[in-house]
Design an enzyme around this catalytic site. Structure first.
Site, PDB file in Angstrom:
ATOM      1  N   TYR A  23      67.297 -27.781  16.242  1.00 44.12           N
ATOM      2  CA  TYR A  23      68.325 -27.467  15.247  1.00 44.12           C
ATOM      3  C   TYR A  23      69.492 -28.433  15.301  1.00 44.12           C
ATOM      4  CZ  TYR A  23      66.084 -23.129  13.871  1.00 44.12           C
ATOM      5  OH  TYR A  23      65.216 -22.217  13.368  1.00 44.12           O
ATOM      6  N   GLU A  43      46.015 -13.544  34.120  1.00 41.77           N
ATOM      7  CA  GLU A  43      46.290 -13.962  32.744  1.00 41.77           C
ATOM      8  C   GLU A  43      46.989 -12.865  31.928  1.00 41.77           C
ATOM      9  OE1 GLU A  43      42.885 -15.260  30.509  1.00 41.77           O
ATOM     10  OE2 GLU A  43      44.014 -15.374  28.632  1.00 41.77           O
ATOM     11  N   ASP A  70      40.528 -14.071  31.699  1.00 39.13           N
ATOM     12  CA  ASP A  70      39.386 -13.655  30.889  1.00 39.13           C
ATOM     13  C   ASP A  70      38.247 -14.649  31.097  1.00 39.13           C
ATOM     14  OD1 ASP A  70      40.735 -11.531  29.817  1.00 39.13           O
ATOM     15  OD2 ASP A  70      41.379 -12.598  28.004  1.00 39.13           O
TER      16      ASP A  70
END
Lengths: 610, 358
Positions: B95, B191, B243
């Site tokens: 910004y 995770e 996973d």
């Protein structure tokens, strides 16, 4: 009674007219706006075909009127007219036509289109169709009011009389029907006639819309397209059943004569060779050939390279007229066209023409517009189901400088593509003739045509790119480098660096730099020259001094001019070469700064140019 | 510290300035940041950038713009950050560029990338320029006492006893943490939040003396740095539990081998001895887990991993090829199908034994 016998009582033949009455979407009458477009299109196609066969420049008048809840469609042409006895069957019997049994390019093929329009009209309005036709200036005009007897697929004539008509010859059809008139971009009567005009630049088409507005699509040429000749089937790709049928019903007595006379592109020598290859006696009567022998004949067709079918059965638009047509509708920066040689699918010759327009007023982003034509008839509906679209999607357009989302699909960018398929028999996916079927031969030819115009587009854009290269560099020079220099001096708290040498390097320019310092009571001046371009540069360098200089090295020519002296050096610098010039002046002398003579100002940095 | 960072940025500015003066087209050289240009450093036991370089010069409009932005960024970091002892987040920097006109960033990814470039060119991490990531948020839970230097004074706490159920939140600058004491035998990096909470609920940290680290998907730098420090300074072994799909293997790779995007920081962030606990593709069959079908993207990712030098080991090759044949993937939470205690009672102890941790 047994069930089978019961069922047998209900079995009966269905008239083709009855069938289409119940399945009107097959013929393109599935919605109210579309039905109106289809009726106009069928009548206009017939008119154009008739005029072309009679070598008359078409002048077609189309009018759409509101009549209560219904619309009246009037289509009038200046064609050869129809003999009175034929009128009822031409307009009020499906599958009645003159072109189904010949191999020649024409718009209509099966004899369905106009009778289907008549069928739709009588279904939705309950009224007969009115036809006026006149076959020559001396002849009376005949008026007919007909309907189709759908149970029998036969015409019923409700009224027949001789009338006065001011046209020297031609045909006029008036039909009333349910419909809806829209004037959106492409899928409208207006849009489809506009497309017709693009590929039929020899025709004048006048449209009077329901609100009375008149639009004339004027001719772009006075010459008729080359007339397509009827031909025999081509042996390439003919199917076994078709071959057996031809063998059985031929009137020829000898096989070799049969081959030569029945097929196009087979001469005496080729006929002999085919017989030899298929181990058949060329003198045999063709009617006696068995199934196995016909198969051998067919495989001989495939082995022998028969020459392409004659081109005169097709009538392509031509590259000039494609360009004229595109220009008529779009404002473009660039155009390319390609005409493929005649090719064959299943014994039917066909030819592909492709046009590409780029830039101008076309939308910068979004998908490219595709204009599809089959035998000079615009295809408006079912773009996604058409071989033309599929061919467009399978070309890797990135190689041709057009973007393609995800590496496939219709390309993006300010372009329009026009593809015309001409054939003695266009393989449509359905009777409504909206989309061409995906035959591998046709897909391949369209792709080749597209790639050809693509290559030309790439070349054009590359040339444009070279021009914009210089523009890009100017952006670096004018905007970015000065800012960078300023910011660096901000950070480091020291004076801004001189960006001149870098500018000259980036632009490939001649760099001229002048430095001076006080030395032994004199001003010592040095001019450095560097050639950053790839070319040898020869020029003159001038310096105007208020007094004569000393220690000039290398020596210069001096021309006194009033109260000043013009010093100049002749300099030649090869690519990458550099040199310097030195002289000294009295401390109160003035000098003009170096001036280069004989080079483009764009390629000089650090000096004025004259 | 700040003066070194400032000196590095000034060096960069000086070198560009000098190039202008000497008539050399200004440019900087960077290692090329692709899969093809990372190599194993046996000295550090991590993956780092190789010798392939790309040059960014003002010869092209793109290069010129990027260098102009680099100079603007250096100016901002020197004058606003380092000289005033202030900081901004990655997004704030995007910004701030609003009023740099020509040098404005078009998207945050662009400024993020340029900041990474600056790290590479100067050899310093963005924290030293007082640049913060948006959120850190990852957490740890376990038998560990730490002392954190905050802006409001030093705080000492125990990561089991002095924290709530969510654990201790890892700050963006891990260098402000000092390890005091611990009883841990292992670090388990997890995770998903669901599995992290499951292990805490089941008391796994207490029973097995484990420090649990919630990765929150692809772990932030601070999380990876903390894991590295736990391993390097306290010699606690690290296992990674994710996973069973290609994206999760990349999470493991970023912890154990280094990430392609931040290979210039591998020596600070990577834990080379970290071991992959699971879910392994072979577990899907061995434990008969509920599965989902591999999507086309999954398959593509697996195949791309087969050509990734980081996965070029017999173990990974076997597992990845097996999964491509199997066409299935499984989440960590799939163990819940066998009862809520199954993962902590059966699966984890068995796997930890196999890995030689217990």
């Amino acid at each position: 009674m047994e069930i089978a016998e019961e069922l047998a009582k209900q079995q009966k033949a269905i008239s083709v007219a009855e069938f289409f009455e119940k399945n009107r979407q097959i013929l393109g009458f599935d919605s109210a706006p579309r039905a109106l477009i289809t009726c106009v299109k069928e009548a206009v196609d017939n008119a154009l075909d008739a005029c072309e066969e009679a070598s008359i420049l078409p002048d077609i008048f189309v009018q759409i009127k509101r009549t209560g809840d219904l619309y009246q469609v009037v289509v009038e042409d200046n064609g050869p007219g129809i003999v009175p006895d034929e009128i009822p069957r031409v307009f009020a019997k499906l599958l009645y036509g003159s072109r189904f049994h010949t191999l020649r390019q024409s718009r209509g093929q099966q004899g369905i289109g106009i009778s289907a329009a008549v069928l739709y009209s009588q279904l939705t309005s309950g009224k007969p169709v009115k036809i006026i036709s006149k076959i020559g200036p001396g002849q009376p005009a005949r008026l007919c009011e007909v309907m189709i007897n759908t149970a029998k697929n036969e015409p019923e004539v409700l009224k027949e009389e001789t009338v006065d008509w001011d046209r020297p010859r031609g045909t006029r059809v008036e039909m009333e029907m349910e419909g809806s008139y829209v004037r959106s971009r492409r899928q409208s009567v207006y849009g489809s006639l506009k497309s017709v005009a693009i590929v039929n630049p020899h025709a004048r088409i006048t449209l009077v819309e329901p609100d009375g507005a008149t639009e004339v699509f004027e001719r772009a040429t006075e010459s008729l397209p080359k007339k397509a000749q009827a031909i025999q089937p081509h042996p390439e790709g003919i199917e076994l059943g078709e071959l057996i049928k031809l063998l059985r019903y031929t009137e020829r007595k000898k096989l070799k004569v049969f081959l030569k006379e029945t097929f196009s592109s087979i001469g005496t020598i080729t006929a002999q060779e085919i017989c030899k290859l298929s181990l058949l006696d060329p003198e045999r009567p063709p009617q006696g050939l068995g199934h196995e022998e016909a198969k051998r004949l067919l495989s001989a067709f495939k082995k022998i390279k028969v020459k392409s079918p004659p081109v005169d059965c097709l009538s392509p638009i031509g590259e000039e007229l494609i360009k004229a047509g595109l220009q008529k509708e779009y404002k473009l920066d660039f155009m390319a066209t390609a005409t493929r040689p005649v090719s064959v699918y299943s014994g039917n010759p066909f030819q592909i023409e492709v046009g590409l327009g780029y830039g101008g007023d076309l939308e910068k982003e979004g998908r490219v517009e595709i204009q599809r034509f089959a035998n000079r008839v615009p295809l408006v509906y079912q773009q996604g189901a058409c071989a033309i679209t599929h061919a467009v999607e399978s070309v890797p357009w990135k190689n041709y400088s057009l973007a393609q989302a995800g590496g496939g699909g219709v390309p993006l960018g300010p372009a329009v593509l026009l593809v015309h398929v001409a054939s003695t028999n266009i393989p449509f996916t359905s009777e409504s003739k909206d989309a061409i079927a995906d035959l591998p031969e046709i897909l391949e030819e369209i792709e080749l045509g597209l790639k050809e115009v693509g290559r030309r587009l790439r070349r054009y854009l590359a040339r444009q790119g070279a021009l914009s290269d210089r523009r890009e560099k100017e952006e670096i020079i004018r905007k970015i480098l000065p800012r960078m220099a300023r910011k660096l001096s901000d950070i480091l708290g020291i004076e801004e660096p001189d960006i001149g040498p870098v500018v000259a390097k980036i632009m490939g320019n001649l760099l001229v730099r002048q430095e001076s310092c006080q030395q032994d009571g004199l001003i010592s001046v040095r001019i450095e020259l560097e050639n950053h371009s790839d070319l040898k540069r020869a020029f003159k360098l001038h310096e105007v001094l208020s007094v004569e200089a000393v220690a000039v090295s290398p020596p210069a020519r001096v021309v006194p001019m009033g109260d000043a002296y013009d010093y100049h050096w002749k300099i030649t610098l090869g690519p990458g070469e550099r040199t310097s010039l030195d002289y000294r002046l009295l401390p109160d002398a003035t000098f003009s700064g170096p001036v280069v003579e004989g080079l483009d100002p764009d390629i000089v940095t650090g000096a004025r140019v004259i | 510290m700040s003066s070194l960072a400032q000196e590095k940025l000034l060096d960069l500015a000086r070198s560009l300035y000098r190039q202008f003066q000497e008539g050399i087209v200004p440019h900087i050289a960077l290692p090329s940041r692709t899969k093809n240009n990372i190599e194993y450093s046996s000295e550090e036991e991590v993956w780092v950038y190789g010798d392939q370089e790309t040059t960014r010069s003002v010869k092209t409009v793109r290069g010129a713009r990027t260098l102009l932005k680099t100079v603007h960024l250096a100016d901002l970091l020197i004058k606003e950050h380092l000289q005033n002892n202030r900081g901004s987040t990655l997004r704030e920097i995007y910004y701030i560029s609003e009023n740099w006109e020509l040098a404005k960033f078009h998207e945050q990814a662009e400024s993020d990338r340029l900041i990474e470039d600056l790290e590479i060119v100067t050899g310093l991490q963005r924290e030293e320029y007082h640049i913060r990531p948006e959120e850190d948020g990852a957490a740890i839970f376990g038998p560990l006492r730490i002392k954190e230097k905050t802006r409001r004074g030093a705080r000492e706490m125990h990561c089991q006893e002095d924290v709530g159920e969510a654990g201790y939140q890892i700050p963006f600058n891990v260098e402000s943490i000092e390890f005091k004491e611990h009883d841990a035998k292992m670090v388990i990096a997890i995770e998903t939040g669901g599995m992290y909470a499951r292990l805490i609920e089941n008391g796994f940290d207490r029973e097995f003396d484990a420090i649990l680290v919630h990765l929150k998907g692809q772990p932030a730098r601070s999380t990876r740095r903390l894991i590295r420090r736990l391993n390097a300074e306290l010699s606690i072994p690290v296992v990674v539990f994710t996973d069973g799909d290609p994206w999760s293997y990349r999470i493991f790779a970023s912890i154990a081998y280094g990430a392609i995007k931040s290979a210039h920081l591998s020596e600070h962030l990577v834990t080379p001895s970290a071991k992959f606990l699971g879910v392994q593709p072979s577990d899907i069959v061995d434990y008969n887990l509920s599965t989902d079908k591999l999507t086309d993207q999954d398959l593509h990712a697996l195949k791309s991993e087969l050509t990734d030098p980081r996965f070029n080991t017999p173990y990974w090759e076997k597992q990845i090829k097996f999964q491509i044949d199997l066409k299935r993937k499984a989440e960590q939470q799939a163990f819940a199908g066998k009862g809520l205690d199954y993962v902590t009672r059966t699966y984890l102890p068995k796997r930890l034994q196999e890995l030689g941790i217990i």
